[in-house]
Write an enzyme that holds these catalytic residues in place. Structure first.
Site, short mmCIF file in Angstrom:
data_model
loop_
_atom_site.label_atom_id
_atom_site.label_comp_id
_atom_site.label_asym_id
_atom_site.label_seq_id
_atom_site.Cartn_x
_atom_site.Cartn_y
_atom_site.Cartn_z
N TYR A 105 0.85 -1.19 0.00
CA TYR A 105 0.00 0.00 0.00
C TYR A 105 0.88 1.24 0.00
O TYR A 105 1.79 1.37 0.82
CB TYR A 105 -0.90 0.01 1.24
CG TYR A 105 -1.82 1.21 1.32
CD1 TYR A 105 -2.95 1.28 0.51
CD2 TYR A 105 -1.55 2.26 2.18
CE1 TYR A 105 -3.80 2.38 0.58
CE2 TYR A 105 -2.39 3.36 2.25
CZ TYR A 105 -3.51 3.43 1.45
OH TYR A 105 -4.35 4.52 1.50
N ASP A 149 9.06 2.36 1.21
CA ASP A 149 7.89 2.97 1.85
C ASP A 149 7.91 2.52 3.31
O ASP A 149 7.44 1.45 3.67
CB ASP A 149 6.61 2.52 1.16
CG ASP A 149 5.37 3.25 1.69
OD1 ASP A 149 5.43 3.72 2.84
OD2 ASP A 149 4.37 3.33 0.96
N LYS A 202 3.49 7.78 10.46
CA LYS A 202 3.01 7.01 11.60
C LYS A 202 3.85 7.19 12.86
O LYS A 202 3.62 8.11 13.61
CB LYS A 202 2.90 5.55 11.20
CG LYS A 202 1.98 5.35 9.96
CD LYS A 202 0.97 4.30 10.15
CE LYS A 202 0.16 4.07 8.89
NZ LYS A 202 -1.24 4.30 9.04
#
Length: 435
Positions: free
Chosen positions: A148, A239, A267
């Site tokens: 993702y 990522d 995050k």
């Protein structure tokens, strides 16, 4: 009164708020990720715990989809943000905290020379891809099925029976053709693709495929990817929106000893505040100082930089990683133990800081297609049962562990897991009897 009726009776305020929310916003949620979650409204969080508006408490392993790596409402981070926000938030110009945050960030990850702060992982992924295209003069990129990289048209894909297409109605379908989608952990497929095509600017990869199945890289995979990118003049993008600062202080680049050309973070880097970053070599990143555009009103805002400084300060002064390894490993073993005790085929895979729980064969899943043999729908139903018993998790199977989880949380989790598993086993018996 049944357990389900008892649960509904104790969630009266949540039910009322959910009904009102559906009148205000589509589906009652502000992110599609939350559409199928239990209709619980929370009032507050502290450490590894959440409290809903009906007074029930939950041990939290969702952690806001990952950002609350230090636990909810970390005092030092929130006090730093509040103090700096009183002096202003967005100036439309530079401020003194930018350099401090940048220096601390680069020193912590240890391999990059430049950093640009943003607000979301989605936008920073796009910034990294743009840099790769600008640097190489090529247009396409390689990504891996199940990973993702945000919800925009060129990165949101759905793979069904090996065929890749748009992940949403309304997408510009031709944008999906910007990428070659390969199986994760398949070096031979990457080698063949890079050899066959001269239009590839970048390979973008979650070093650990956390978003679907928490699938680790097999031994040597990331090093092979690095070598192939070097051979073909392709930019390697990690990522690390999820893995950054979570799987090690220096992220997956440190844990697996592979240096990307660019990496994207989010995050865990800011104690629950919305901050992202793209980092990399000076040669690539300095293209942003010319005619490669990356912009954002809230990029590098005062609260964002204060949150980064405080969070990274905590992680550097008292690294939680050994504790996380121990806690997460015990938790993974406990989940399997509970499943065995109740005749439930619970399986666990991943790292102690982030792992995936599902029903099915315990054999290691190596790529996205391997998830098809697991009963993911059954786990989604089980996640609702866990919520009924005071354990808050993602319906897609990811469990996050925070620096705030400790002995109290482990004891409560064990007790609640056994209770939830007993209910799940009873439901299975009832379902069989009714056939």
């Amino acid at each position: 009164m049944t357990a389900e009726e008892a649960t509904l009776s104790t969630l009266q305020r949540s039910a009322e708020l959910h009904a009102r929310a559906r009148e205000l916003t589509p589906g009652g949620v502000h992110s599609n990720v939350r559409l199928n979650a239990p209709s619980v409204f929370f009032e507050r969080g502290a450490g590894a715990w959440l409290w809903d508006v009906d007074g029930r408490d939950y041990v939290d392993y969702l952690l806001g989809q990952g950002p609350n790596f230090l636990g909810h409402a970390p005092t030092r981070v929130n006090e730093a943000v509040a103090a700096e926000a009183r002096r202003g938030s967005v100036f439309g110009a530079q401020h003194v905290l930018e350099n401090e945050a940048g220096e601390l960030f680069l020193d912590t990850i240890g391999w990059a020379e430049r950093v640009r702060f943003g607000a979301t992982g989605t936008e920073s992924d796009q910034a990294a891809l743009r840099l790769a295209r600008a640097a190489t003069g090529r247009q396409k990129f390689v990504r891996f099925a199940g990973t993702y990289h945000g919800w925009l048209d060129n990165v949101l894909v759905k793979t069904v029976d090996g065929v890749t297409g748009p992940g949403s109605r309304g997408q510009l379908a031709h944008h999906v053709a910007d990428s070659y989608v390969l199986p994760f952990n398949d070096v031979a497929a990457l080698d063949a693709t890079l050899s066959a095509h001269d239009d590839i600017a970048a390979v973008i990869v979650e070093p650990v495929m956390v978003n679907n199945g928490v699938i680790p890289p097999v031994d040597g995979f990331l090093k092979h990817v690095r070598r192939l990118c070097d051979r073909h003049g392709v930019v390697l993008i990690f990522d690390e929106v999820v893995t950054g600062f979570r799987v090690a202080l220096g992220g997956a680049a440190e844990r697996y000893r592979v240096r990307p050309d660019l990496a994207v973070y989010g995050k865990a880097m800011a104690g629950g505040w919305p901050v992202s970053a793209v980092a990399g070599s000076a040669e690539l990143m300095d293209l942003f100082a010319g005619d490669v555009v990356h912009a954002g009103t809230f990029n590098g805002s005062v609260p964002a930089c204060a949150a980064v400084i405080a969070t990274l300060g905590i992680l550097r002064e008292d690294p939680p990683y050994a504790r996380l390894e121990e806690y997460g490993a015990t938790l993974m073993e406990t989940i399997v133990e509970v499943g065995r005790a109740h005749g439930l085929p619970l399986r666990v895979q991943g790292l102690p800081m982030a792992f995936h729980v599902s029903f099915g064969d315990p054999a290691l899943v190596r790529d996205y297609t391997g998830l098809a043999v697991l009963d993911l729908d059954r786990y989604t139903r089980f996640s609702h049962t866990l919520a009924d018993h005071g354990i808050w998790v993602a319906g897609r199977g990811i469990w996050y562990v925070s620096a705030a989880h400790g002995e109290k949380e482990m004891a409560a989790t064990r007790e609640r897991l056994y209770s939830a598993a007993a209910d799940a086993a009873a439901d299975k018996v009832i379902a069989k009897a009714s056939v």
